[in-house]
Design a protein around this motif. Structure first.
Motif: not given
Length: 277
Positions: A10-11, A19-21, A24-30, A200-201
């Protein structure tokens, strides 16, 4: 939750692409990211795959002026952060001041001179290595007082978790994060991986940051040569910076002792406090 392999893939996403939401969502909350409402690009350096840093001590993020009440509560409560280091310029701070959070100390130290405006011509060749080396070597030089304050905190207040941030949380914050990881004994791969995670961030504010870069460089368009290299994060650019530190200072540890004035005993304590509670 994405595993290390998925994160490494992903990076590599081009900064011109979304980056599709749903991805992205599960990645930046873990982990290694930490969800703090009103922030972006927030993570715990101790949760990076292979990091020698102890979890819960060193955190990094982008600008925090949009922190919600829930976000403030997470910083002071869930994360237990006692001090925030603001690595921005006076102009950036005046436009978006850090909020006051009860029980959390805000620290800002003015740099020795203004940051230079990036010269896109320096970012044209390769993936922009020349421009990045110049930009980050300048960051190392003009933010010395901030680097020293962060290291003094690590040396003297090992029980006080802290947070460092700039505007995007990727360049100035990336330099101090790389320094801390290197001092703690992280492998070059781990240091580089943390650096690349900002791709990603920063995705939630990607379009805004592209606009900031356009205005800051006075680029005629996003297609101007060098522009996308400036806005991208590549392993080769970080490697060029590390070579510059080695060439000019003898490495990160030698920079800390010879340029920032820490003793070998201080350095040993800093390394120990980064890795042991």
């Amino acid at each position: 939750m994405a595993g290390p392999a998925e994160l490494r893939e992903l990076v590599q996403t081009d900064v011109a692409q979304e980056i599709p939401k749903e991805t992205l969502g599960p990645v930046i909350t873990n982990a290694p990211f930490v969800y703090v409402d009103g922030t972006f690009n927030t993570r715990d350096l101790g949760l990076i795959e292979g990091s020698p840093l102890r979890p819960g001590f060193v955190h990094r993020t982008g600008t925090i002026n949009h922190l919600t009440d829930n976000g403030k509560a997470a910083i002071a409560g869930k994360l237990g952060i006692k001090r925030i280091f603001d690595l921005r310029s006076p102009e950036e701070r005046s436009m978006a001041p850090d909020p006051e959070i009860p029980g959390v100390e805000n620290t800002w130290i003015q740099s020795t001179r203004p940051d230079s405006t990036p010269d896109l011509n320096m970012f044209i060749s390769g993936v922009g290595e020349e421009g990045y080396e110049f930009m980050y070597m300048e960051v190392v030089d003009i933010y010395r007082a901030s680097w020293k304050a962060v290291l003094e905190h690590v040396r003297d207040r090992p029980q006080d978790p802290f947070l460092v941030h700039c505007t995007a949380g990727r360049d100035r914050t990336g330099v101090i994060s790389g320094l801390l990881l290197a001092l703690a004994g992280a492998s070059p791969d781990v240091v580089t991986f943390d650096y690349l995670l900002s791709r990603i961030g920063t995705e939630p504010v990607r379009q805004f940051l592209l606009g900031v870069a356009m205005a800051g460089t006075k680029a005629q368009s996003e297609e101007q040569p060098g522009f996308y290299n400036l806005c991208s994060l590549k392993a080769e650019s970080w490697a060029a910076f590390v070579k510059g530190v080695q060439r000019d200072y003898g490495g990160f540890a030698q920079f800390v002792t010879e340029q920032l004035g820490f003793s070998e005993e201080d350095l040993a304590k800093i390394k120990s406090n980064l890795t042991k509670a």
